[in-house]
Design an enzyme around this catalytic site. Structure first.
Site, PDB file in Angstrom:
ATOM      1  N   ASP A   9     -16.014  10.476 -10.580  1.00  0.00           N
ATOM      2  CA  ASP A   9     -16.424  10.333  -9.187  1.00  0.00           C
ATOM      3  C   ASP A   9     -15.379   9.461  -8.506  1.00  0.00           C
ATOM      4  O   ASP A   9     -15.077   8.356  -8.986  1.00  0.00           O
ATOM      5  CB  ASP A   9     -17.789   9.658  -9.087  1.00  0.00           C
ATOM      6  N   HIS A  48     -20.759  13.650 -17.047  1.00  0.00           N
ATOM      7  CA  HIS A  48     -20.104  12.354 -17.204  1.00  0.00           C
ATOM      8  C   HIS A  48     -20.134  11.854 -18.651  1.00  0.00           C
ATOM      9  O   HIS A  48     -19.299  11.032 -19.032  1.00  0.00           O
ATOM     10  CB  HIS A  48     -20.731  11.314 -16.286  1.00  0.00           C
ATOM     11  N   GLU A  78     -21.406  17.964  -4.435  1.00  0.00           N
ATOM     12  CA  GLU A  78     -20.920  16.594  -4.286  1.00  0.00           C
ATOM     13  C   GLU A  78     -19.441  16.568  -3.928  1.00  0.00           C
ATOM     14  O   GLU A  78     -18.616  17.017  -4.718  1.00  0.00           O
ATOM     15  CB  GLU A  78     -21.153  15.818  -5.595  1.00  0.00           C
ATOM     16  N   HIS A  92     -17.307  14.466  -6.788  1.00  0.00           N
ATOM     17  CA  HIS A  92     -17.383  14.712  -8.229  1.00  0.00           C
ATOM     18  C   HIS A  92     -16.447  15.845  -8.646  1.00  0.00           C
ATOM     19  O   HIS A  92     -16.549  16.964  -8.152  1.00  0.00           O
ATOM     20  CB  HIS A  92     -18.828  15.079  -8.596  1.00  0.00           C
TER      21      HIS A  92
END
Length: 243
Positions: free
Chosen positions: A143, A136, A206, A209
């Protein structure tokens, strides 16, 4: 020191694109949860920024989603994250996970070590090494989830940032046809499909993500190098000031 990710050795040749604010056509989920916790973004900093090329691909993904589900839209939960925020959120996630298990987060026993290892599967360490930036921090990771046209998020079978197997993209793969869990899995797969068709790669742990151009993306797509390294807060602020 937490173990390196499998994508950490991939070299970075930064394309030099600035961070830009997400355009109005991409829905933001606000108030931003990390800002609400007091995460240290700094003055005038916004988490809803990404590299220019990443934003362009997000807009493509939105169009692909509309082709499948005209009444749905992408909803952005989080995007760029300074290193200070990454460190703040790693600590927060660890402490919250300890409290959920009735553990003292200030202790250093084997149970706390197990929690730290579990958190490490979902939260990248806040490395200041330019060769191993958290995804990130590069402005290349986002996300997000699916939402109705009104912006209300759809149920996906687990909350963003949940720690555990429930967050794995294929967690509900064996759900009975016609069940609510099967609907959740179908939505996860649709989100993954429109993102991957637009040039993104999904985090293996995830469902929410995705990234384009960072080391994780290069690893999953078999690319020889990443396109984006970490963006410092001062550089991001300068990009914002330049309009």
């Amino acid at each position: 020191m937490p173990p390196l990710r499998p994508w950490s050795p991939i070299p970075i040749a930064d394309a030099g694109e600035p961070l830009e604010d997400l355009p109005p056509g991409l829905w933001r989920l606000e108030p931003h949860p990390y800002q609400a916790l007091g995460a240290p973004y700094g003055p005038a900093a916004s988490p809803f920024r990404l590299r220019r090329g990443v934003i362009e691909r997000l807009e493509r993904a939105q169009e692909r989603l509309r082709q499948h589900r005209p009444q749905w839209r992408l909803a952005i939960f989080d995007a760029w994250r300074p290193l200070a925020v990454q460190a703040f959120m790693v600590r927060h996630a660890f402490r919250a996970a300890c409290r959920e298990r009735g553990l003292d987060p200030e202790a250093f026993g084997l149970p706390q070590q197990a929690v730290a290892a579990e958190v490490d599967r979902f939260w990248a360490p806040p490395s200041a090494d330019p060769a191993t930036p958290p995804p990130h921090s590069t402005g290349a990771a986002v996300d997000l989830t699916l939402a109705e046209a009104s912006g209300r998020p759809l149920a996906m079978g687990g909350e963003i940032d949940a720690i555990g197997a429930i967050s794995e993209p294929e967690h509900y793969a064996e759900a009975a046809p016609g069940s609510e869990a099967a609907d959740w899995q179908q939505r996860r797969r649709l989100l993954a499909a429109v993102m991957e068709e637009s040039g993104f790669a999904q985090h293996p742990n995830e469902w929410w993500h995705f990234s384009h151009g960072d080391q994780l993306w290069a690893w999953r797509r078999g690319e020889p190098q990443a396109l984006y390294g970490a963006v410092a807060g001062s550089v991001a602020g300068a990009a914002e000031g330049a309009g």
